[in-house]
Scaffold this active site. Sequence first.
Site, PDB file in Angstrom:
ATOM      1  N   GLU A   1      -1.918  -9.089   4.295  1.00  0.00           N
ATOM      2  CA  GLU A   1      -1.878  -9.504   5.697  1.00  0.00           C
ATOM      3  C   GLU A   1      -3.254  -9.669   6.333  1.00  0.00           C
ATOM      4  O   GLU A   1      -3.379 -10.276   7.392  1.00  0.00           O
ATOM      5  CB  GLU A   1      -1.035  -8.509   6.514  1.00  0.00           C
ATOM      6  CG  GLU A   1      -1.620  -7.111   6.675  1.00  0.00           C
ATOM      7  CD  GLU A   1      -1.349  -6.171   5.492  1.00  0.00           C
ATOM      8  OE1 GLU A   1      -1.035  -6.664   4.397  1.00  0.00           O
ATOM      9  OE2 GLU A   1      -1.481  -4.949   5.664  1.00  0.00           O
TER      10      GLU A   1
ATOM     11  N   CYS B   1       0.838  -1.208   0.000  1.00  0.00           N
ATOM     12  CA  CYS B   1       0.000   0.000   0.000  1.00  0.00           C
ATOM     13  C   CYS B   1       0.879   1.267   0.000  1.00  0.00           C
ATOM     14  O   CYS B   1       1.602   1.498  -0.957  1.00  0.00           O
ATOM     15  CB  CYS B   1      -0.977  -0.049   1.173  1.00  0.00           C
ATOM     16  SG  CYS B   1      -2.326   1.109   0.985  1.00  0.00           S
TER      17      CYS B   1
ATOM     18  N   HIS C   1      -3.729  -5.388   0.565  1.00  0.00           N
ATOM     19  CA  HIS C   1      -3.180  -5.866   1.838  1.00  0.00           C
ATOM     20  C   HIS C   1      -3.197  -7.405   1.930  1.00  0.00           C
ATOM     21  O   HIS C   1      -4.255  -7.984   2.153  1.00  0.00           O
ATOM     22  CB  HIS C   1      -3.982  -5.277   3.002  1.00  0.00           C
ATOM     23  CG  HIS C   1      -3.769  -3.814   3.151  1.00  0.00           C
ATOM     24  ND1 HIS C   1      -2.756  -3.290   3.910  1.00  0.00           N
ATOM     25  CD2 HIS C   1      -4.413  -2.763   2.593  1.00  0.00           C
ATOM     26  CE1 HIS C   1      -2.787  -1.967   3.832  1.00  0.00           C
ATOM     27  NE2 HIS C   1      -3.780  -1.622   3.038  1.00  0.00           N
TER      28      HIS C   1
END
Length: 513
Positions: free
Chosen positions: A166, A78, A164
């Site tokens: 994660e 990001c 993202h």
Amino acid sequence: MVAVINFGGQYAHLIARRIRELGVKSELISPDSNISTVKKLAPQALILSGSPFSCYEKNAPKVDLKIYELGLPILGICYGQQLMAVQLGGQVSSHSSKQFGRELLKITTSALFENLKSSQTVWFSHGDQVDRLPTGFKIIASSKNAKIAGMEDSQRRFYGIQFHPEVTHTPNGEVILSNFLFKIAKAKKDWNLKSLKEDIVNNLIKKIKNQKVVMALSGGVDSLVAATLLKEAIGDNLFLVFIDTGLLRKYDLEDLENVVKSVNFKNLPAGRQGFRIVNSQSRFLKILQRVNDPEEKRKVIAKLYFAILEEEAKKIGNVTFLAQGTIYPDRIESAKPSKHADKIKSHHNVTLPKGLKLKIIEPLGEFYKDEVRKLGKILRIPQEFLNRHPFPGPGLAIRILGEVTEDRLKILREADAIFIEELKKAGIYNKVGQALAALLPVKSVGVMGDARTYSYIIALRSVDTVDFMTADWSKIPSDVMEKVSSRIVNEVRGVNRVVYDITQKPPATIEYE
Ligand code: XMP
């Protein structure tokens, strides 16, 4: 290890956790860390996190350009991707509307996407995006709203993704991180809790030798796991105390006595059940008189707490160390305010008084809560105790808004015990991250029997969270809530209204003060 450069993005901690889950040590470091600090860590790879900033903003956090000359593989996520693009000669544009949520991503062949199909669901949360690649890069992923949703310079092993990996909303995020670690960075696995436990114990033995350690059990999981590790390392030189601040819940002391029996701590001064209880209720009540400000409350409690610990250490004699159950997130949340993050609150066990003579030992300073629980399991601490919700050092004092008085403590203790009992009965306690009752020191009008009442409000809060850094309110079935509410107003004198807190963290914190 893998260093995650933390630009203050809300998911930065999650990145480090995911890397550890994949078996590689990971730590967050500040963008202000100088290049020699980074070199000293000898990372196997670097990850640049997200950020609330836009990379052209005046105060936007940046990394030293020398980072790109270390020959290390880098993954920018990001903001991390955008910063990498800008610092290496590309361009980023600002979009007034945020792209937030799940989206379909088209990927091309890249080591980062090995074993993945060409169409992937991923999670975006950004306003800006890269719109011109730096030299040497090519596009590896695009979405409807972001042409450059992924980029690589495979020669230099630099990768950037706009989404993202994660978060759990990116179902194959783990594959992407694993590809980066093992296919691209050729990282070695070095994070395994079983062998880490042995390392911790050996390091404690080396550091403490045959000196004495005093430690306060708090009734929580962290201090118990830390104490168990210490017991394994130094046995009889560990002196445990339990400071009864009077700010405890109804069941805290009894729970602790039960678990300590099963862990079998012994050899403690005037030891009852393997630890010494220091009754200090009146001292704490006294210093809390007329204290209304949350940070002031935390400060006076911590000051007295450490003073009592020092008194106890003196009584034991020749004590060198004070052990603490501090875990990794405690250190981060109490970090000194920096350019990129504010101090939220002074966590009790991290705010050490000046002039403390004892040396501090924090066996769990590197670990997240769920890792501490896993260590506890390896140490054979009963599961029931490991599942206990966290309870803050300043105890009920930060769940009574405004002044703490004996009356208010009594009311809150009763209300909290009912809430927790009903959650356990309904099988909900172990499914939520943390549940608590708080006392709001305003009175509202009610009617009981035929009489008017004018009493306090109890706020119930229960949150679902993995890391306690972000949290969502728990969707507890209404029949359970109804039972809790009706029991509290009927059984606890001084309460005529119960409310349920439905705020997420952020913006609200889990505790009230
Ligand atoms: P907040 O309220 O900041 O809390 O969202 C995050 C987690 O930390 C716990 N907490 C503390 N734990 N000492 C502790 O040991 C403290 O002073 C303290 N303050 C908050 C809180 O219960 C939650 O689990």
